[in-house]
Design an enzyme around this catalytic site. Sequence first.
Site, mmCIF file in Angstrom:
data_model
loop_
_atom_site.group_PDB
_atom_site.id
_atom_site.type_symbol
_atom_site.label_atom_id
_atom_site.label_comp_id
_atom_site.label_asym_id
_atom_site.label_seq_id
_atom_site.Cartn_x
_atom_site.Cartn_y
_atom_site.Cartn_z
ATOM 1 N N ASP A 66 0.820 -1.206 0.000
ATOM 2 C CA ASP A 66 0.000 0.000 0.000
ATOM 3 C C ASP A 66 0.851 1.251 0.000
ATOM 4 O O ASP A 66 2.079 1.186 0.146
ATOM 5 C CB ASP A 66 -0.973 -0.001 1.200
ATOM 6 C CG ASP A 66 -0.350 -0.553 2.484
ATOM 7 O OD1 ASP A 66 0.890 -0.551 2.581
ATOM 8 O OD2 ASP A 66 -1.093 -0.967 3.381
ATOM 9 N N ASP A 135 -7.997 -2.347 14.068
ATOM 10 C CA ASP A 135 -9.388 -2.538 13.628
ATOM 11 C C ASP A 135 -9.538 -3.751 12.713
ATOM 12 O O ASP A 135 -10.579 -3.944 12.100
ATOM 13 C CB ASP A 135 -9.901 -1.274 12.928
ATOM 14 C CG ASP A 135 -9.120 -0.951 11.647
ATOM 15 O OD1 ASP A 135 -8.179 -1.697 11.302
ATOM 16 O OD2 ASP A 135 -9.467 0.052 10.994
ATOM 17 N N HIS A 137 -7.729 -4.337 9.924
ATOM 18 C CA HIS A 137 -7.390 -4.147 8.498
ATOM 19 C C HIS A 137 -6.124 -4.918 8.133
ATOM 20 O O HIS A 137 -5.254 -5.135 8.973
ATOM 21 C CB HIS A 137 -7.269 -2.654 8.133
ATOM 22 C CG HIS A 137 -6.083 -1.934 8.695
ATOM 23 N ND1 HIS A 137 -6.189 -0.763 9.412
ATOM 24 C CD2 HIS A 137 -4.745 -2.189 8.641
ATOM 25 C CE1 HIS A 137 -4.981 -0.339 9.752
ATOM 26 N NE2 HIS A 137 -4.089 -1.194 9.310
ATOM 27 N N GLU A 142 -9.834 -1.283 5.112
ATOM 28 C CA GLU A 142 -10.499 -0.990 6.372
ATOM 29 C C GLU A 142 -11.796 -1.791 6.489
ATOM 30 O O GLU A 142 -12.270 -2.368 5.499
ATOM 31 C CB GLU A 142 -10.783 0.517 6.455
ATOM 32 C CG GLU A 142 -9.531 1.399 6.494
ATOM 33 C CD GLU A 142 -8.836 1.395 7.863
ATOM 34 O OE1 GLU A 142 -8.942 0.389 8.608
ATOM 35 O OE2 GLU A 142 -8.167 2.397 8.184
#
Length: 259
Positions: A66, A135, A137, A142
């Site tokens: 990413d 979270d 991810h 996400e």
Amino acid sequence: MEVVILGGSRQIGRLAADAIEELVTRKPEAVLGLATGSSPLPVYEELAARHAAGLDFSRVSGFALDEYVGLPEGHAESYRNVIRREFTDRINIDPANVHSPEGSATDIPAACAAYESAITAAGGVDLQLLGVGTDGHIGFNEPGSSFASRTRIKSLIERTRRDNARFFNSLAEVPHHVITQGLGTIMDARHVILIATGAQKAQAVRDFVEGPVAAICPASVLQFHPHATVLVDEAAASALKLADFYRHTYDNKPSWQGL
Ligand code: F6R
């Protein structure tokens, strides 16, 4: 999914490096999927040491997971630079074979499609390193990301921006947008090694390893991966219901099996 609970980051780095060394020895033109963030750093440290001792990366390719959108060219925290600094500048990989999503592209959809094509042209990712967000991810997929997603632009959740603010001077500097390989892209990798350390990852690890497969926890898609390895320290493993079973299984694993 194989879960291996280890004493700390050094051991995790060594075990992941063993798998990568075995791969690049067996297949010198191997394609590595490269994560940034803190989790893979012990692996890069270990691989840099093994390179100094002779491990050859000259025919290896790498694809970053990413990249932030909108950071100025050459920004120290752009993932393109982080990957170079932390890993690829420390080994003898050909810089032309280290790829990152184009965070400053004017035509982002075209850049994302080109990234997917480049991965395919290289023969696909043999081994993808991953961290996991608090979270759940992976990459910057996400919660709510499609399990079929490919490389595309995403918005970061505020919690992730706060988690990553430690790398910037202030929260305001953390970009809101990123380009990330999709969950579908990650699932195409032939072997996935996810690393999670520290108590702040315990809930995410519990959710994606033992919880339901659901878009609210993107890493849970790895339950469908045919060859996913999860390397965790004791703190990150602390909420796992089956921790003793994972320990027993790993301790009694046939030595020929590898990761
Ligand atoms: C980084 C990436 C992210 C991180 C995750 C965990 O390329 O894709 O998914 O792996 O945010 O970050 P750390 O390892 O810093 O806790």
